[in-house]
Design a protein around this motif. Structure first.
Motif, PDB file in Angstrom:
ATOM      1  N   ASP A  58       0.838  -1.198   0.000  1.00 53.22           N
ATOM      2  CA  ASP A  58       0.000   0.000   0.000  1.00 53.22           C
ATOM      3  C   ASP A  58       0.875   1.251   0.000  1.00 53.22           C
ATOM      4  OD1 ASP A  58      -2.920   1.142   0.765  1.00 53.22           O
ATOM      5  OD2 ASP A  58      -1.371   2.260   1.851  1.00 53.22           O
ATOM      6  N   HIS A  59       1.886   1.236   0.870  1.00 54.19           N
ATOM      7  CA  HIS A  59       2.835   2.353   0.894  1.00 54.19           C
ATOM      8  C   HIS A  59       4.149   1.960   1.552  1.00 54.19           C
ATOM      9  CE1 HIS A  59       0.653   2.949   4.813  1.00 54.19           C
ATOM     10  NE2 HIS A  59       1.824   3.381   5.269  1.00 54.19           N
ATOM     11  N   LEU A  60       5.164   2.802   1.308  1.00 53.61           N
ATOM     12  CA  LEU A  60       6.473   2.712   1.964  1.00 53.61           C
ATOM     13  C   LEU A  60       6.593   3.973   2.806  1.00 53.61           C
ATOM     14  CD1 LEU A  60       8.697   1.917  -1.168  1.00 53.61           C
ATOM     15  CD2 LEU A  60       7.517   0.276   0.326  1.00 53.61           C
ATOM     16  N   TYR A  62       9.225   6.610   5.314  1.00 52.03           N
ATOM     17  CA  TYR A  62      10.566   7.060   5.716  1.00 52.03           C
ATOM     18  C   TYR A  62      10.435   8.182   6.735  1.00 52.03           C
ATOM     19  CZ  TYR A  62      11.525   4.849   1.213  1.00 52.03           C
ATOM     20  OH  TYR A  62      11.579   3.966   0.164  1.00 52.03           O
ATOM     21  N   ARG A  63      11.483   8.331   7.548  1.00 50.44           N
ATOM     22  CA  ARG A  63      11.558   9.440   8.516  1.00 50.44           C
ATOM     23  C   ARG A  63      12.794  10.292   8.226  1.00 50.44           C
ATOM     24  NH1 ARG A  63      10.134   6.381  14.303  1.00 50.44           N
ATOM     25  NH2 ARG A  63       7.968   5.841  13.735  1.00 50.44           N
ATOM     26  N   THR A  64      12.686  11.573   8.495  1.00 47.85           N
ATOM     27  CA  THR A  64      13.825  12.468   8.232  1.00 47.85           C
ATOM     28  C   THR A  64      13.900  13.578   9.286  1.00 47.85           C
ATOM     29  OG1 THR A  64      12.557  14.032   6.876  1.00 47.85           O
ATOM     30  CG2 THR A  64      13.517  12.148   5.714  1.00 47.85           C
ATOM     31  N   LEU A 240      -8.668   1.593   7.272  1.00 43.23           N
ATOM     32  CA  LEU A 240      -8.404   0.788   8.460  1.00 43.23           C
ATOM     33  C   LEU A 240      -6.928   0.385   8.452  1.00 43.23           C
ATOM     34  CD1 LEU A 240     -11.467  -1.635   8.022  1.00 43.23           C
ATOM     35  CD2 LEU A 240     -11.444   0.636   9.067  1.00 43.23           C
ATOM     36  N   GLN A 241      -6.242   0.617   9.566  1.00 48.00           N
ATOM     37  CA  GLN A 241      -4.813   0.321   9.623  1.00 48.00           C
ATOM     38  C   GLN A 241      -4.431  -0.356  10.933  1.00 48.00           C
ATOM     39  OE1 GLN A 241      -4.183   4.625   8.515  1.00 48.00           O
ATOM     40  NE2 GLN A 241      -2.257   3.830   7.690  1.00 48.00           N
ATOM     41  N   SER A 242      -3.383  -1.175  10.873  1.00 50.44           N
ATOM     42  CA  SER A 242      -2.790  -1.755  12.079  1.00 50.44           C
ATOM     43  C   SER A 242      -1.317  -1.983  11.779  1.00 50.44           C
ATOM     44  CB  SER A 242      -3.476  -3.071  12.444  1.00 50.44           C
ATOM     45  OG  SER A 242      -3.320  -3.998  11.392  1.00 50.44           O
ATOM     46  N   ILE A 266       6.078  -3.574  10.428  1.00 49.64           N
ATOM     47  CA  ILE A 266       5.274  -3.770   9.219  1.00 49.64           C
ATOM     48  C   ILE A 266       3.837  -3.356   9.515  1.00 49.64           C
ATOM     49  CG2 ILE A 266       4.891  -6.264   9.662  1.00 49.64           C
ATOM     50  CD1 ILE A 266       5.112  -6.591   6.519  1.00 49.64           C
ATOM     51  N   GLU A 267       3.199  -2.765   8.522  1.00 49.65           N
ATOM     52  CA  GLU A 267       1.848  -2.229   8.693  1.00 49.65           C
ATOM     53  C   GLU A 267       0.872  -2.943   7.754  1.00 49.65           C
ATOM     54  OE1 GLU A 267       1.573   2.216   8.321  1.00 49.65           O
ATOM     55  OE2 GLU A 267      -0.283   1.748   7.276  1.00 49.65           O
ATOM     56  N   PHE A 268      -0.406  -2.857   8.095  1.00 46.70           N
ATOM     57  CA  PHE A 268      -1.473  -3.436   7.269  1.00 46.70           C
ATOM     58  C   PHE A 268      -2.522  -2.356   7.042  1.00 46.70           C
ATOM     59  CE2 PHE A 268       0.280  -6.247  10.500  1.00 46.70           C
ATOM     60  CZ  PHE A 268       1.022  -7.097   9.688  1.00 46.70           C
ATOM     61  N   GLY A 293      -5.285   8.069   0.324  1.00 43.53           N
ATOM     62  CA  GLY A 293      -4.648   8.966   1.281  1.00 43.53           C
ATOM     63  C   GLY A 293      -4.416   8.387   2.663  1.00 43.53           C
ATOM     64  N   PHE A 294      -4.166   9.297   3.593  1.00 50.54           N
ATOM     65  CA  PHE A 294      -3.812   8.928   4.961  1.00 50.54           C
ATOM     66  C   PHE A 294      -4.697   9.684   5.933  1.00 50.54           C
ATOM     67  CE2 PHE A 294      -0.402   7.677   2.279  1.00 50.54           C
ATOM     68  CZ  PHE A 294       0.085   6.524   2.858  1.00 50.54           C
ATOM     69  N   GLU A 295      -4.534   9.434   7.217  1.00 55.85           N
ATOM     70  CA  GLU A 295      -5.390  10.057   8.216  1.00 55.85           C
ATOM     71  C   GLU A 295      -4.547  10.385   9.450  1.00 55.85           C
ATOM     72  OE1 GLU A 295      -8.720  10.653   7.542  1.00 55.85           O
ATOM     73  OE2 GLU A 295      -8.515  11.844   9.373  1.00 55.85           O
ATOM     74  N   ASN A 298      -5.055   8.208  12.595  1.00 63.43           N
ATOM     75  CA  ASN A 298      -4.472   6.871  12.471  1.00 63.43           C
ATOM     76  C   ASN A 298      -2.944   6.949  12.566  1.00 63.43           C
ATOM     77  OD1 ASN A 298      -7.113   6.222  11.844  1.00 63.43           O
ATOM     78  ND2 ASN A 298      -6.609   5.050   9.998  1.00 63.43           N
ATOM     79  N   ALA A 299      -2.374   7.850  11.775  1.00 61.47           N
ATOM     80  CA  ALA A 299      -0.917   7.957  11.683  1.00 61.47           C
ATOM     81  C   ALA A 299      -0.293   8.267  13.043  1.00 61.47           C
ATOM     82  CB  ALA A 299      -0.540   9.042  10.676  1.00 61.47           C
ATOM     83  N   ASP A 300      -0.954   9.158  13.788  1.00 59.68           N
ATOM     84  CA  ASP A 300      -0.448   9.553  15.098  1.00 59.68           C
ATOM     85  C   ASP A 300      -0.206   8.323  15.976  1.00 59.68           C
ATOM     86  OD1 ASP A 300       0.171  11.745  16.907  1.00 59.68           O
ATOM     87  OD2 ASP A 300      -1.552  11.016  18.070  1.00 59.68           O
ATOM     88  N   ILE A 302       0.108   5.130  14.730  1.00 67.01           N
ATOM     89  CA  ILE A 302       1.035   4.207  14.065  1.00 67.01           C
ATOM     90  C   ILE A 302       2.488   4.611  14.309  1.00 67.01           C
ATOM     91  CG2 ILE A 302       1.750   3.333  11.792  1.00 67.01           C
ATOM     92  CD1 ILE A 302      -1.170   3.072  11.138  1.00 67.01           C
ATOM     93  N   PHE A 303       2.747   5.925  14.446  1.00 65.77           N
ATOM     94  CA  PHE A 303       4.098   6.384  14.806  1.00 65.77           C
ATOM     95  C   PHE A 303       4.599   5.673  16.065  1.00 65.77           C
ATOM     96  CE2 PHE A 303       3.414  10.414  12.285  1.00 65.77           C
ATOM     97  CZ  PHE A 303       4.589  10.354  11.549  1.00 65.77           C
ATOM     98  N   GLU A 304       3.687   5.315  16.963  1.00 70.13           N
ATOM     99  CA  GLU A 304       4.062   4.709  18.248  1.00 70.13           C
ATOM    100  C   GLU A 304       4.593   3.274  18.115  1.00 70.13           C
ATOM    101  OE1 GLU A 304       4.089   6.432  21.211  1.00 70.13           O
ATOM    102  OE2 GLU A 304       3.554   8.172  19.960  1.00 70.13           O
TER     103      GLU A 304
END
Ligand code: OOG
Ligand code: NI
Length: 315
Positions: A58-60, A62-64, A240-242, A266-268, A293-295, A298-300, A302-304
């Motif tokens: 779905d996506h890759l 990266y952090r910077t 929906l993400q995990s 790894i994410e789903f 897109g993203f949300e 959710n992302a907040d 998933i960063f954890e």
């Protein structure tokens, strides 16, 4: 008569570069990721071997460090050069982060699995370094300075699995971690792939339902990120993400201290069909008919997936 045509399916259009070269670069990044992260590697193998599933990413991600050219643009350049389009910005004020996502060019082909399948979206974030404490800024700026023009070669660094700056001391790592676990992660992992995301809805049943996929992963003994609940649901309930909790790898700091540090996860993701396409027959539904897109919400969470809280919590 020319033997090469721009429409021969290999998508070698002059404007967006050579697809095979681009995928080789991504494949190098993926190889580094699979070698370092046994959880991700095993899960990909397990999902693939279940009913001979083809994996679509779905996506890759990266952090910077958002400072002096080392931010999002250092990594997005590769993707823009190969036909990706910049889409939306997401803000995370509490984490002092911003992110941009990019959609892939419409290339035909990519009938394989993973990097050799349909090209994934890309999610790149950056730490808003200016907003950090003077002490944290000093550490970050020390290493980005030592990297010199390294940020111009982020893709090389990511595909080879090396940092563009020297290793930090254990003290520097710890000091950053106290203020921002994202900053500490980026200092020791650099441009390494932070995660790949399996497209759940493109798997065969029953794993095409993210709840079944989550159960499958947990039954195999892997820990999922439980921040705000295992399943992250967007307000429109269409994304929906995990994700798993990141693996740890041994790291030798510049002062000789050896300790494990969080690596990648790894994410789903399951993208549901948009309301305006709800009557399409199931075999006519394509990726463009689904929530894109993203949300932020959710992302907040998933960063954890790389946070100490998640890494040290009981299974
Ligand atoms: C990115 C977390 C957000 C998503 O899909 O929303 C994310 C990260 O951990 O760097 O991956
Ligand atoms: Ni993600």
């Amino acid at each position: 008569f020319s033997m090469v045509s721009a429409s021969n399916g290999s998508q070698n259009s002059s404007s967006s570069g050579d697809d095979s070269f681009f995928r080789s670069v991504l494949s190098g990044m993926e190889q580094v990721y699979l070698n370092r992260n046994p959880t991700a590697n095993t899960i990909l193998e397990l999902v693939q071997s279940t009913d001979d599933n083809q994996i679509c990413y779905d996506h890759l991600a990266y952090r910077t460090f958002g400072v002096d050219g080392h931010g999002i643009e250092s990594m997005s350049k590769l993707f823009l050069d190969f036909g990706y389009i910049e889409r939306e910005e997401l803000r995370f004020p509490k984490k002092k982060l911003k992110a941009l996502w990019f959609s892939p060019p419409n290339v035909k082909g990519g009938s394989g699995s993973g990097i050799h399948g349909p090209l994934p979206r890309v999610f790149i974030s950056e730490l808003l370094v200016d907003q950090m404490s003077p002490e944290a800024q000093e550490i970050i700026r020390k290493y980005t300075r030592l990297s010199g023009a390294g940020h111009k070669h982020s893709a090389v660094s990511s595909a080879l699995g090396c940092l563009t700056w020297p290793k930090p001391s254990h003290m520097e790592f710890q000091q950053l971690a106290r203020e921002s676990e994202y900053a500490a992660w980026t200092l020791v992992n650099g441009y390494a792939l932070n995660h790949v995301t399996i497209s759940a809805h493109r798997l065969k049943p029953p794993l095409n339902d993210i709840n079944n996929l989550n159960q499958f992963i947990q039954d195999k003994g892997f820990k999922l990120n439980s921040e705000g609940g295992v399943l992250k649901v967007s307000p429109d309930s269409l994304l929906l993400q995990s994700s798993t909790v990141a693996d740890s790898i041994p790291f030798e700091f510049s002062d000789g201290v050896k300790e494990t540090v969080p690596c990648s996860y790894i994410e789903f993701a399951q993208r549901l069909v948009l309301p305006q396409y709800k009557d399409l027959p199931q075999d006519k539904v394509e990726e463009v008919h689904r929530r894109d897109g993203f949300e932020v919400g959710n992302a907040d969470k998933i960063f954890e997936s790389t946070s100490k809280d998640q890494l040290t919590r009981a299974a």
